[in-house]
Design an enzyme around this catalytic site. Structure first.
Site, mmCIF file in Angstrom:
data_model
loop_
_atom_site.group_PDB
_atom_site.id
_atom_site.type_symbol
_atom_site.label_atom_id
_atom_site.label_comp_id
_atom_site.label_asym_id
_atom_site.label_seq_id
_atom_site.Cartn_x
_atom_site.Cartn_y
_atom_site.Cartn_z
ATOM 1 N N LYS A 158 -12.191 -51.774 41.232
ATOM 2 C CA LYS A 158 -11.491 -52.025 39.969
ATOM 3 C C LYS A 158 -11.670 -53.486 39.604
ATOM 4 C CE LYS A 158 -8.740 -49.742 37.092
ATOM 5 N NZ LYS A 158 -8.622 -48.283 36.951
HETATM 6 N N1 GLU Z 1 -10.520 -46.760 34.355
HETATM 7 C C1 GLU Z 1 -10.587 -45.354 34.548
HETATM 8 C C2 GLU Z 1 -9.733 -44.928 35.728
HETATM 9 O O1 GLU Z 1 -8.776 -45.571 36.060
HETATM 10 C C3 GLU Z 1 -12.026 -44.842 34.600
HETATM 11 C C4 GLU Z 1 -12.858 -45.351 35.730
HETATM 12 C C5 GLU Z 1 -14.317 -44.958 35.629
HETATM 13 O O2 GLU Z 1 -14.687 -44.210 34.751
HETATM 14 O O3 GLU Z 1 -15.091 -45.444 36.472
HETATM 15 O O4 GLU Z 1 -9.929 -43.894 36.310
#
Ligand code: GLU
Length: 475
Positions: free
Chosen positions: A106
């Site tokens: 993240k």
């Molecule tokens: N930010 C989104 C999540 O928390 C998508 C992450 C992604 O598509 O890699 O799942």
């Protein structure tokens, strides 16, 4: 919001530990899976408005048991190291549960995107991306970001372009990030994906009478009274699909400036337009306004959908939450303490690691599309249509030779003859993923006497898969 500063990772870890306690895992492996592998912090300057502004960004890699690692990049003033690490951990478990072949990561940038003009945001984003790309923290084979709160298609297009400028001979460059706009290598259905996944998750839940009964509910989604917190990308799509396609009534929406409520159900599309033009939900025609929006989390309803920040249901309000069914469209909206209080009351929680996995699932499809350099359905669509035509023509020919002639309705022919395009295939893949993951969680929930909730079941499924990967690597 509860004070989650420094507590979000602890909350995720507490939930993880509860599941591990029911598993036969060596303490060493349990510890290895739990810890966050690495967090990179970068401070960089950008000259804007005649002065140098310093920004702080993070990219955290929780687990590399599969690579690339995957997870969004968030733009918000609330971004800090613990938040990014907790969100990265949730990505690890989420990816394992829905079987997207990624580790968890993240990123975040401490910024209020509304304070900057688009061209300034582009400069900031490109500079942040540059810092991450040069350390392989954005890379199609190693680390693939995506949108999260405060970012969207536009930012992903800038990041993708930045990577391609710095890696001009990488033929897979576009796969360095997902959530791109369609004209820059994106995939149909990615923007709606997380909200669509929430809808598919609820549809799947309502296919199981035993599960519906555990929540003290009955019947179908039709007519269910729903409270939604946060009308951003996820909350908005979920509310829109549930109200227009499944017959749910959105009886309250909670936003930054308060909440609006209507027992007849709110027109979500009109409300979204109202928020866009006025900046908030206040004065939305035909609805009652409540300045203290968080009160509505405690409203009497059938389904509560927290789709905003983490920690909005906490020790301080959990006991008053009346919804018998909560589906976590946000990451970490229920703290570990609140979780225990709610389970004690018999509330059924469809947990974040499953409920909001639609985004990363469709990101996976986009990444595969980028690596294969061809749109889904391009080869098969017309061939499929041609074969359907053969069948329909033959049926019609046969019917002419019968005493009682019959014809196929135009509607049937239109639906049957049409080959599936990319959007249809993406939705089909997402629906299949959400059904399959629910069933794997549900089996553990129902089959084991010591598992009393879907979250623990989801963690057990995810952790077993991650452990198997580690063991296959010889750890
Ligand atoms: N930010 C989104 C999540 O928390 C998508 C992450 C992604 O598509 O890699 O799942």
């Amino acid at each position: 919001m509860a004070d989650m500063h420094g507590g979000f990772s602890a909350s995720v870890n507490a939930m993880y530990d509860q599941a591990v306690a029911l598993m036969d895992l060596s303490p060493g492996l349990a510890q290895k899976i739990r810890v966050c592998n690495a967090t990179y912090t970068v401070r960089f300057g950008v000259r804007l408005r005649g002065a140098i502004h310093t920004f702080t960004g993070y990219r955290s890699v929780h687990s590399e048991h599969m690579e690339p690692v995957k997870g969004g990049i968030r733009y918000s003033l609330a971004v800090h190291q613990d938040e990014v690490e907790a969100l990265a951990a949730l990505m690890t478990y989420k990816c394992a549960l829905v079987e997207t072949p990624f580790g968890g990561s993240k990123g975040g940038l401490c910024i209020d995107p509304r304070e900057w003009e688009p061209h300034e945001l582009e400069q900031i984003t490109r500079r942040f991306a540059y810092e991450l790309i040069k350390r392989d923290m954005i890379n199609p084979a190693q680390n693939v970001p995506a949108p999260d709160m405060g970012t969207g298609e536009r930012e992903m297009a800038w990041i993708s372009d930045q990577y391609q400028r710095m890696n001009t001979t990488d033929i897979n460059g576009r796969a360095c990030v997902t959530g791109k706009p369609p004209h820059a290598g994106g995939i149909a259905g990615r923007v709606e994906a997380t909200g669509r996944g929430v809808q598919y998750a609820l549809q799947e839940f309502f296919r199981h009478p035993d599960d519906i009964a555990k929540a003290g509910l009955s019947g179908t989604l039709d007519g269910k009274r729903v409270v939604v917190q946060g009308l951003g990308n996820v909350g908005w799509h979920a509310a829109q699909f549930l109200s227009t396609e499944d017959g749910c009534k959105i009886i309250a929406v909670i936003e930054r400036d308060g909440a609006v409520q209507s027992d007849d159900g709110l027109d979500v599309e009109a409300l979204r337009a109202h928020i866009q033009s006025t900046g908030g939900v206040k004065d939305f025609p035909g609805a009652t306004y409540e300045a203290d929006g968080s009160k509505l989390l405690e409203a009497e309803c059938d389904i509560l959908i927290p789709a905003a920040l983490e920690g909005t249901i906490h020790e301080g309000n959990a006991a008053r939450v009346q919804a018998p069914l909560i589906i976590e469209a946000a990451n970490g909206p229920v703290t570990a303490e609140a979780n225990a209080i709610l389970l004690e009351k018999g509330t059924v929680i469809i947990p974040d690691l499953y409920a909001n996995a639609g985004g990363v699932t469709v990101s996976y499809f986009e990444w595969v599309k980028n690596l294969s350099h061809i749109r889904f359905g391009r080869m098969q669509r017309r061939a499929e249509e041609a074969r359907h035509h053969v069948l329909v023509n033959e049926l019609e020919r046969l019917s002419k030779n019968r005493d009682v002639a019959w014809t196929l309705s135009d509607d049937f022919k239109k639906n049957y003859l049409r080959g599936a395009g990319e959007l249809e295939l993406v939705r089909s893949g997402l629906d299949d993923t959400m059904r399959g993951a629910y069933q794997s969680m549900r089996e553990v929930w129902h089959d084991r006497d010591d598992v009393h909730d879907l979250r623990t079941a989801g963690f057990i499924v995810a952790i077993s898969r991650i452990a198997a990967t580690y063991q296959a690597k010889g750890l």
